[in-house]
Design a protein around this motif. Structure first.
Motif, PDB file in Angstrom:
ATOM      1  N   PRO A   1      -5.248   9.874   6.794  1.00 31.31           N
ATOM      2  CA  PRO A   1      -5.086   8.519   6.252  1.00 31.31           C
ATOM      3  C   PRO A   1      -4.623   8.543   4.810  1.00 31.31           C
ATOM      4  O   PRO A   1      -4.806   9.528   4.086  1.00 31.31           O
ATOM      5  N   LYS A   2      -4.007   7.439   4.387  1.00 30.97           N
ATOM      6  CA  LYS A   2      -3.588   7.299   2.984  1.00 30.97           C
ATOM      7  C   LYS A   2      -4.808   6.901   2.165  1.00 30.97           C
ATOM      8  O   LYS A   2      -5.134   5.719   2.037  1.00 30.97           O
ATOM      9  N   ALA A   3      -5.481   7.892   1.625  1.00 29.16           N
ATOM     10  CA  ALA A   3      -6.776   7.651   0.983  1.00 29.16           C
ATOM     11  C   ALA A   3      -6.674   7.385  -0.513  1.00 29.16           C
ATOM     12  O   ALA A   3      -7.688   7.142  -1.158  1.00 29.16           O
ATOM     13  N   ASN A   4      -5.434   7.410  -1.080  1.00 30.93           N
ATOM     14  CA  ASN A   4      -5.286   7.275  -2.534  1.00 30.93           C
ATOM     15  C   ASN A   4      -6.002   6.049  -3.073  1.00 30.93           C
ATOM     16  O   ASN A   4      -6.664   6.098  -4.117  1.00 30.93           O
ATOM     17  N   TYR A   5      -5.849   4.928  -2.368  1.00 32.92           N
ATOM     18  CA  TYR A   5      -6.431   3.677  -2.848  1.00 32.92           C
ATOM     19  C   TYR A   5      -7.432   3.110  -1.847  1.00 32.92           C
ATOM     20  O   TYR A   5      -7.662   1.909  -1.793  1.00 32.92           O
ATOM     21  N   PHE A   6      -8.038   4.032  -1.076  1.00 34.52           N
ATOM     22  CA  PHE A   6      -9.075   3.615  -0.137  1.00 34.52           C
ATOM     23  C   PHE A   6     -10.224   2.932  -0.875  1.00 34.52           C
ATOM     24  O   PHE A   6     -10.702   1.871  -0.452  1.00 34.52           O
ATOM     25  N   SER A   7     -10.689   3.530  -1.961  1.00 39.00           N
ATOM     26  CA  SER A   7     -11.831   2.976  -2.699  1.00 39.00           C
ATOM     27  C   SER A   7     -11.537   1.577  -3.199  1.00 39.00           C
ATOM     28  O   SER A   7     -12.350   0.657  -3.050  1.00 39.00           O
ATOM     29  N   GLU A   8     -10.344   1.401  -3.811  1.00 41.78           N
ATOM     30  CA  GLU A   8      -9.992   0.090  -4.353  1.00 41.78           C
ATOM     31  C   GLU A   8      -9.916  -0.965  -3.246  1.00 41.78           C
ATOM     32  O   GLU A   8     -10.425  -2.080  -3.398  1.00 41.78           O
TER      33      GLU A   8
ATOM     34  N   LEU B   1       0.831  -1.207   0.000  1.00 45.17           N
ATOM     35  CA  LEU B   1       0.000   0.000   0.000  1.00 45.17           C
ATOM     36  C   LEU B   1       0.863   1.253   0.000  1.00 45.17           C
ATOM     37  O   LEU B   1       0.577   2.233  -0.704  1.00 45.17           O
ATOM     38  N   GLN B   2       1.981   1.202   0.758  1.00 49.46           N
ATOM     39  CA  GLN B   2       2.901   2.337   0.800  1.00 49.46           C
ATOM     40  C   GLN B   2       3.466   2.614  -0.583  1.00 49.46           C
ATOM     41  O   GLN B   2       3.515   3.767  -1.035  1.00 49.46           O
ATOM     42  N   ALA B   3       3.874   1.563  -1.284  1.00 46.32           N
ATOM     43  CA  ALA B   3       4.447   1.731  -2.625  1.00 46.32           C
ATOM     44  C   ALA B   3       3.384   2.189  -3.619  1.00 46.32           C
ATOM     45  O   ALA B   3       3.661   2.992  -4.517  1.00 46.32           O
ATOM     46  N   ALA B   4       2.164   1.693  -3.465  1.00 40.30           N
ATOM     47  CA  ALA B   4       1.078   2.127  -4.348  1.00 40.30           C
ATOM     48  C   ALA B   4       0.804   3.614  -4.159  1.00 40.30           C
ATOM     49  O   ALA B   4       0.573   4.349  -5.125  1.00 40.30           O
ATOM     50  N   SER B   5       0.852   4.074  -2.922  1.00 38.51           N
ATOM     51  CA  SER B   5       0.655   5.501  -2.652  1.00 38.51           C
ATOM     52  C   SER B   5       1.753   6.344  -3.281  1.00 38.51           C
ATOM     53  O   SER B   5       1.553   7.530  -3.552  1.00 38.51           O
ATOM     54  N   GLY B   6       2.928   5.711  -3.490  1.00 39.88           N
ATOM     55  CA  GLY B   6       4.026   6.386  -4.171  1.00 39.88           C
ATOM     56  C   GLY B   6       4.019   6.164  -5.672  1.00 39.88           C
ATOM     57  O   GLY B   6       4.985   6.491  -6.359  1.00 39.88           O
TER      58      GLY B   6
ATOM     59  N   ASP C   1     -15.754  11.443  -6.194  1.00 39.41           N
ATOM     60  CA  ASP C   1     -14.660  10.531  -5.832  1.00 39.41           C
ATOM     61  C   ASP C   1     -13.808  11.125  -4.712  1.00 39.41           C
ATOM     62  O   ASP C   1     -13.349  10.402  -3.817  1.00 39.41           O
ATOM     63  N   ASP C   2     -13.591  12.433  -4.771  1.00 34.74           N
ATOM     64  CA  ASP C   2     -12.820  13.091  -3.710  1.00 34.74           C
ATOM     65  C   ASP C   2     -13.560  13.018  -2.370  1.00 34.74           C
ATOM     66  O   ASP C   2     -12.932  12.874  -1.313  1.00 34.74           O
TER      67      ASP C   2
END
Length: 490
Positions: free
Chosen positions: A350-357, A298-303, A447-448
């Motif tokens: 929170p790291k919300a970039n991929y929360f939906s996925e 998840l950390q790498a995905a956020s990057g 989405d936001d």
């Protein structure tokens, strides 16, 4: 029903004029701390005897209905009559001792109602900042000082602001001396309650030059913590896996080599390492290793590492065929990383970039245990969210848009959570004529909302205050965000 329940009473104003300075502040501050710690709190300020009696009865009922921990806090006048302690209500008459016995709440009744019925077990904590000077001493011509010692029923801790027969003092600031000391320690993480009260005693003694020494009587059988950190509360994984920053990597283990690659923050190292991972290799890794691997995916995905993004977006397919327990550990790590930092502390953002996925997986029964895990990890912080993540709770949000397609409010439960970045100024302030707006696609805006509110889109019902047919572009004010309850100031 709530597992953690609290009744908090602060009486400062009395009909007979024996007023106190701090108790309502004490009650306000303790109630806030307990609510932040996950307690369902009932608070009474300047309560009558009838109100106190009704509240303790209701408290007994809710505690007996599935409650695991009950806390009763009282700040105000308390007196001892013939060996029995009484908590004085706003309207208690006190021409003689009989008035007290019939018009004040006895501590014995509080303890009796908090004691579990039958063979049930429960942790009960009673905290009394109520040992001030007897206000009725002159009327009764009594030499009674402070409160009398009590017997603590099984599973109960009774904490007094001072030792039996002694008096406590009002504070010089917002809080009484005892409550002020209590507030300094009650939120310290992973501190057993008995040790916490010892620290309170030391702080109070130092502040009063040992003139006021707090006292407890306890028959607790197990450990209780007012603030249990994620690292201490989660039993599935080791403390080093929960903190991650302390997790020791072993180069002889394939999963650890992948974790090290992901920690490089270099796409050219991260992507090949993750692309080479096979399901059968993961089945041989430990739960701790997979949990940490999930966190770092998840950390790498956020990057924006493409291979990590693919793992999050296609987790179900990428892990198909894995052993259920190993698959769970990997997903637990991904979900945990969204909300907790490398020290195991809750993220403010929170790291919300991929929360939906990640939370789309909540729809599938095979992942139920992972979402129960994250809901449990976040349960003590439930007040910080519109709905507890992992519990599939629906939320309705009302979006107000003006005639120029400008977003002027985002309401949940009647409160506007569209706030400036400093969390203070509401969009409806008088300064709104000077706001600058940016255009945004309506779908992107929605989405936001999902990422800012941390509610999956399928569970978020968005209601606009006007027909939106044909209106695909909105204007959103610069410097504003939709803030969650735990980050928005009142």
């Amino acid at each position: 029903m709530p597992r953690l329940n609290a009744l908090v009473v602060g009486n400062a104003k009395y009909d007979d004029g024996n007023n106190l300075k701090n108790p309502t502040n004490d009650a306000d501050d303790i109630a806030e701390v307990l609510a932040n710690g996950g307690f369902s709190v009932t608070k009474l300020l300047n309560a009558t005897y009838k109100e106190m009696k009704k509240a303790i009865k209701a408290f007994e009922k809710v505690s007996d209905n599935g409650g695991a921990v009950s806390v009763f806090f009282f700040a105000g006048h308390g007196v001892e009559v013939d060996g029995v302690n009484y908590l004085i209500a706003k309207d208690t008459e006190a021409d003689d001792k009989t008035d007290i016995e019939s018009g004040a709440l006895s501590l014995n009744e509080v303890l009796s109602r908090m004691e579990p019925k039958g063979g049930a077990t429960r942790t009960s904590i009673v905290i009394l900042d109520a040992c001030r000077e007897n206000p009725f001493e002159r009327k009764w011509r009594s030499s009674s000082r402070g409160l009398a010692p009590v017997y603590a029923p099984r599973g109960t801790l009774v904490a007094f602001a001072t030792s039996p027969g002694q008096l406590s003092g009002d504070g010089v600031g917002r809080n009484g001396r005892y409550t002020g000391a209590l507030l300094k320690h009650i939120e310290e993480p992973d501190l057993p309650v008995e040790a916490m009260f010892k620290r309170v005693r030391n702080t109070l003694g130092a502040a009063t030059k040992q003139k006021q020494i707090s006292w407890e009587h306890t028959s607790l059988a197990g450990e209780f913590y007012f603030n249990l950190s994620a690292a201490a509360s989660i039993e599935n994984y080791s403390a080093s896996a929960i903190k991650d920053s302390t997790f020791v990597l072993d180069e002889s283990k394939r999963s650890h080599r992948v974790v090290r690659a992901l920690k490089s923050q270099n796409w050219y190292t991260q992507n090949p390492a993750l692309e080479a991972v096979k399901v059968d290799q993961l089945d041989g890794a430990s739960a701790d290793s997979l949990f940490v691997l999930g966190r770092n995916i998840l950390q790498a995905a956020s990057g924006s590492a493409n291979a990590a993004v693919d793992w999050v977006r296609n987790f179900r397919d990428r892990t198909r065929g894995m052993k259920a327990a190993k698959r769970k550990a990997l997903l637990d790590g991904i979900l945990f990383e969204i909300f907790f930092d490398s020290d195991g502390e809750l993220r403010r953002r929170p790291k919300a970039n991929y929360f939906s996925e990640a939370f789309e997986l909540e729809q599938f029964p095979e992942f139920k245990d992972s979402f129960d895990f994250i809901a449990g990890a976040l349960s003590s912080h439930a007040r910080d969210y519109f709905a507890l993540p992992g519990k599939s709770q629906k939320v309705t949000v009302d979006v107000h848009v003006d005639s120029q397609a400008q977003v002027t409010g985002v309401f949940v439960g009647g409160r506007n959570y569209l706030l400036r970045e400093d969390d203070v100024f509401d969009v409806d302030d008088d300064d709104d004529d000077n706001l600058v707006y940016r255009r945004c696609d309506r779908e992107r805006f929605e989405d936001d909302l999902v990422g800012q509110m941390l509610v999956p889109k399928r569970l978020l019902k968005i209601v606009y205050n006007k027909p939106m047919k044909g209106l695909d572009t909105l204007k959103f004010p610069y410097g504003f965000d939709v803030h969650r309850p735990g980050t928005a100031r009142s």
